[in-house]
Scaffold this motif. Sequence first.
Motif, mmCIF file in Angstrom:
data_model
loop_
_atom_site.group_PDB
_atom_site.id
_atom_site.type_symbol
_atom_site.label_atom_id
_atom_site.label_comp_id
_atom_site.label_asym_id
_atom_site.label_seq_id
_atom_site.Cartn_x
_atom_site.Cartn_y
_atom_site.Cartn_z
ATOM 1 N N TYR A 28 -1.033 24.226 0.892
ATOM 2 C CA TYR A 28 -1.105 25.154 0.186
ATOM 3 C C TYR A 28 0.100 26.955 1.771
ATOM 4 O O TYR A 28 1.249 27.658 0.767
ATOM 5 N N GLU A 29 -0.118 26.225 2.730
ATOM 6 C CA GLU A 29 0.776 27.606 3.538
ATOM 7 C C GLU A 29 2.220 26.832 3.444
ATOM 8 O O GLU A 29 3.045 27.671 3.607
ATOM 9 N N THR A 30 2.632 25.812 3.140
ATOM 10 C CA THR A 30 3.954 25.587 3.181
ATOM 11 C C THR A 30 4.776 25.661 1.898
ATOM 12 O O THR A 30 5.668 26.165 1.743
ATOM 13 N N PHE A 31 3.856 25.389 0.345
ATOM 14 C CA PHE A 31 4.511 25.161 -0.673
ATOM 15 C C PHE A 31 3.666 26.231 -1.648
ATOM 16 O O PHE A 31 5.154 25.923 -2.906
ATOM 17 N N GLY A 32 3.250 26.329 -1.513
ATOM 18 C CA GLY A 32 2.219 27.287 -2.385
ATOM 19 C C GLY A 32 1.147 26.397 -2.748
ATOM 20 O O GLY A 32 0.536 25.096 -2.846
ATOM 21 N N ASP A 33 0.530 26.917 -4.380
ATOM 22 C CA ASP A 33 -0.016 25.781 -5.536
ATOM 23 C C ASP A 33 -0.103 24.644 -6.093
ATOM 24 O O ASP A 33 1.553 23.971 -5.907
ATOM 25 N N LYS A 34 -0.365 23.865 -6.738
ATOM 26 C CA LYS A 34 -0.158 22.184 -7.368
ATOM 27 C C LYS A 34 1.594 23.244 -8.024
ATOM 28 O O LYS A 34 2.182 22.280 -8.103
ATOM 29 N N GLN A 35 0.988 24.348 -8.914
ATOM 30 C CA GLN A 35 2.418 23.499 -9.745
ATOM 31 C C GLN A 35 3.753 24.819 -9.126
ATOM 32 O O GLN A 35 4.797 23.497 -9.032
ATOM 33 N N GLU A 36 3.617 24.799 -7.343
ATOM 34 C CA GLU A 36 4.746 25.401 -7.512
ATOM 35 C C GLU A 36 5.167 23.880 -6.236
ATOM 36 O O GLU A 36 6.192 24.090 -6.223
ATOM 37 N N LEU A 37 4.368 23.413 -5.728
ATOM 38 C CA LEU A 37 4.572 22.132 -5.353
ATOM 39 C C LEU A 37 5.032 20.853 -6.464
ATOM 40 O O LEU A 37 5.742 20.854 -6.074
ATOM 41 N N PHE A 38 4.260 21.321 -7.037
ATOM 42 C CA PHE A 38 5.128 20.103 -8.247
ATOM 43 C C PHE A 38 6.935 20.816 -8.702
ATOM 44 O O PHE A 38 8.000 20.022 -8.704
ATOM 45 N N GLN A 39 7.133 21.626 -8.607
ATOM 46 C CA GLN A 39 8.355 22.453 -8.709
ATOM 47 C C GLN A 39 9.126 21.996 -7.596
ATOM 48 O O GLN A 39 10.209 21.216 -7.588
ATOM 49 N N ARG A 40 8.519 22.340 -6.375
ATOM 50 C CA ARG A 40 9.389 21.742 -5.056
ATOM 51 C C ARG A 40 9.529 20.685 -5.304
ATOM 52 O O ARG A 40 10.534 19.569 -4.850
ATOM 53 N N ALA A 41 8.587 19.538 -5.718
ATOM 54 C CA ALA A 41 8.816 17.462 -5.665
ATOM 55 C C ALA A 41 9.800 17.448 -7.154
ATOM 56 O O ALA A 41 10.853 16.368 -6.939
ATOM 57 N N LEU A 42 9.564 18.682 -7.966
ATOM 58 C CA LEU A 42 11.332 18.507 -9.594
ATOM 59 C C LEU A 42 12.695 18.328 -8.809
ATOM 60 O O LEU A 42 13.591 17.627 -8.409
ATOM 61 N N ASP A 43 12.128 19.330 -7.815
ATOM 62 C CA ASP A 43 13.989 19.582 -7.201
ATOM 63 C C ASP A 43 13.700 18.593 -6.415
ATOM 64 O O ASP A 43 15.300 18.446 -5.620
ATOM 65 N N TRP A 44 13.496 18.260 -5.696
ATOM 66 C CA TRP A 44 12.967 17.264 -4.476
ATOM 67 C C TRP A 44 13.554 16.008 -4.875
ATOM 68 O O TRP A 44 14.724 15.498 -4.479
ATOM 69 N N TYR A 45 13.017 16.108 -6.215
ATOM 70 C CA TYR A 45 13.382 14.226 -7.226
ATOM 71 C C TYR A 45 15.079 14.655 -7.915
ATOM 72 O O TYR A 45 15.308 13.310 -7.478
#
Length: 197
Positions: free
Chosen positions: A45-62
């Motif tokens: 949570y501290e680094t990426f935010g909630d699950k939705q924000e983490l998913f968005q970051r994962a898509l960007d990483w992909y």
Amino acid sequence: MPRHKEFDPENCLNQVMHLFWEKGYQDTSIADLVQRSGVQRYGLYETFGDKQELFQRALDWYLSTVISQYLARLESEDSEPSLTEIEIFFEQFIDYLDHPSSSLGCLICNTAVEGAVHDPIVISRVQQYLERLRRAFARALKSAQHNGELAEGTDIVQITEFLTGSVLGISTYARSPASREDVKRYVRGILAMLKQL
């Protein structure tokens, strides 16, 4: 003084990306993310935010890692791609289908058909990917036309959409129970069509 992160955010994001890729957004829980990444909930949570924000970051990483690797030759600024580069792009799928992870399909394509995902940011990532495919294919096709590989009257827009849809088709087919050889035949059919242009 901010607390020093005791994990590598990029490695964590890579682990999380693969988990979403395997299970999809809806079927991935926070507990799953903690277990796969080895990072506690508060760290995520501290680094990426909630699950939705983490998913968005994962898509960007992909998009910036997996997709960039596949599109490297078509998007290269050092050369002008043509039909050969489109063929090489699709040939990559044949090689990939021998890899065990090929049954996962494509994270972006999976996301596009996961009906429960309605977040505008996620939708924009899917649209960004589709537009990126269109640009890459159209650029190569226009170059091929300019070089005389394609007839002047060739409908570049139509072929671009066919190729873009074909990428989604391959990814969905690869995720189905179909045999790897059947999916390879599908890809070879696309390659055969390209040779007839």
